[in-house]
Design a protein around this motif. Structure first.
Motif, short mmCIF file in Angstrom:
data_model
loop_
_atom_site.label_atom_id
_atom_site.label_comp_id
_atom_site.label_asym_id
_atom_site.label_seq_id
_atom_site.Cartn_x
_atom_site.Cartn_y
_atom_site.Cartn_z
N MET A 127 0.82 -1.21 0.00
CA MET A 127 0.00 0.00 0.00
C MET A 127 0.86 1.26 0.00
O MET A 127 0.57 2.22 -0.70
CB MET A 127 -0.92 0.01 1.22
N LYS A 130 2.31 2.26 -3.42
CA LYS A 130 1.34 2.92 -4.31
C LYS A 130 1.08 4.36 -3.86
O LYS A 130 1.10 5.30 -4.65
CB LYS A 130 0.03 2.13 -4.33
N TYR A 131 0.85 4.53 -2.58
CA TYR A 131 0.38 5.84 -2.11
C TYR A 131 1.52 6.85 -1.95
O TYR A 131 1.33 8.04 -2.18
CB TYR A 131 -0.36 5.69 -0.78
N ASP A 146 -4.07 6.24 -12.49
CA ASP A 146 -4.23 6.10 -11.04
C ASP A 146 -5.09 4.88 -10.71
O ASP A 146 -4.73 4.06 -9.85
CB ASP A 146 -4.86 7.37 -10.47
N TRP A 150 -4.19 1.29 -8.70
CA TRP A 150 -4.95 0.77 -7.55
C TRP A 150 -5.44 -0.64 -7.83
O TRP A 150 -5.42 -1.51 -6.95
CB TRP A 150 -6.12 1.69 -7.24
N LEU A 170 -13.63 1.65 -7.74
CA LEU A 170 -12.28 1.79 -7.20
C LEU A 170 -12.05 3.21 -6.70
O LEU A 170 -12.10 4.16 -7.47
CB LEU A 170 -11.23 1.47 -8.27
N ALA A 172 -9.40 5.37 -3.67
CA ALA A 172 -8.28 5.23 -2.74
C ALA A 172 -8.76 5.01 -1.31
O ALA A 172 -8.20 4.19 -0.57
CB ALA A 172 -7.38 6.46 -2.82
N ILE A 175 -10.33 1.39 -0.95
CA ILE A 175 -9.30 0.36 -1.05
C ILE A 175 -8.45 0.34 0.21
O ILE A 175 -8.14 -0.73 0.75
CB ILE A 175 -8.42 0.61 -2.30
N SER A 176 -8.10 1.51 0.72
CA SER A 176 -7.31 1.58 1.95
C SER A 176 -8.10 1.01 3.14
O SER A 176 -7.54 0.28 3.97
CB SER A 176 -6.91 3.03 2.23
#
Length: 269
Positions: A127, A130-131, A146, A150, A170, A172, A175-176
């Motif tokens: 994670m 990606k972030y 983006d 993800w 999808l 952020a 998903i987090s």
């Protein structure tokens, strides 16, 4: 994976083949696939009477498959994906054999705790890449690239299908939340800690509170995740949160060693 300083010390430049070799086959990298499988095989040999014939044979099978890849220099292949896919499937098969053939005794629970702590750590690292490292510019957030990143992140931890079932779109934030706080998805950080605590309680016989350093550190970290909100995490900074979590998870690992293995080693000496 946290291995950038070691890579820099071994190689002057970065290219695809060199990185694949470093992460997949390099004996000088203690976290390479080849090194990890080799250590797992040696650990299994040391406790051979405690594991089943099926587990030992599967570990051997993975080891010789990876060793063959090293000898054939598969990192130079134009498309090594099938090789790594086979390793992934063989590891999943090993987990299945381990669960299906080992009695639910202390040894099994210690094995599960190690697996779950490692899984929580790797989920947090994927994670963070990606972030923090692949973070798009403000103009690109929510755009095709983006969203593609993800989606790739979810697939890399085998979470894509279960995420789509629960959330659909999808984003952020979702998903987090799924990968950090979901209590039912087995690769989420919180789910890993919940199951690790359950195995620890089976070992110690504890039903509440803590009786050693490991129970204290693991229980505190798990409880804090249970009562945190994903919006709070984003407000404080996802990268900062994950970085602190990884440090605290390392502290949990050290506490397990201090609580169970360091004392045993001293007694034996």
């Amino acid at each position: 994976t946290g291995d950038w300083p070691l890579f820099q010390s071994l190689y002057k430049t970065v290219n695809k083949n060199r990185v694949i070799y470093f992460l997949g086959f390099d004996p000088k990298n203690p976290n390479s696939i080849y090194s990890c499988i080799g250590k797992a095989r040696e650990n299994a040999r040391a406790i051979r009477p405690e594991i089943t014939k099926e587990v030992w044979e599967q570990i051997n099978s993975i080891y010789f498959f990876v060793k063959e890849g090293l000898e054939k220099k598969l990192w130079k292949s134009s498309d090594p994906r099938m090789f790594f896919k086979k390793i992934k499937e063989d590891c999943q098969l090993l987990y299945g054999i381990f669960d299906a053939t080992i009695s639910r005794n202390d040894a099994w629970h210690f094995g599960k705790i190690g697996q779950l702590i490692e899984r929580a750590d790797k989920t947090s690292r994927v994670m963070d890449v990606k972030y923090h490292i692949l973070l798009a510019t403000p103009e690109e957030v929510g755009g095709p690239q983006d969203l593609m990143q993800w989606a790739a992140l979810l697939k890399s931890v085998s979470a894509y299908d279960m995420y789509r079932k629960k959330y659909g779109k999808l984003t952020a934030l979702n998903i987090s939340e799924f990968l950090i706080l979901d209590k039912k998805f087995p690769r989420s950080i919180l789910c890993c800690l919940i199951n690790a605590e359950h195995s620890l309680q089976e070992i110690t016989g504890s039903t509440g509170g803590f009786s050693n350093e490991a129970e204290k550190h693991l229980g505190k970290l798990k409880s804090e995740l249970e009562f945190v909100d994903i919006n709070d995490i984003f407000e404080s900074g996802l990268h900062e949160y994950l970085d602190e979590f990884q440090q605290r998870l390392n502290a949990v690992s050290i506490s397990f060693y201090n609580s169970f293995f360091a004392a045993q080693s001293q007694v034996q000496q």
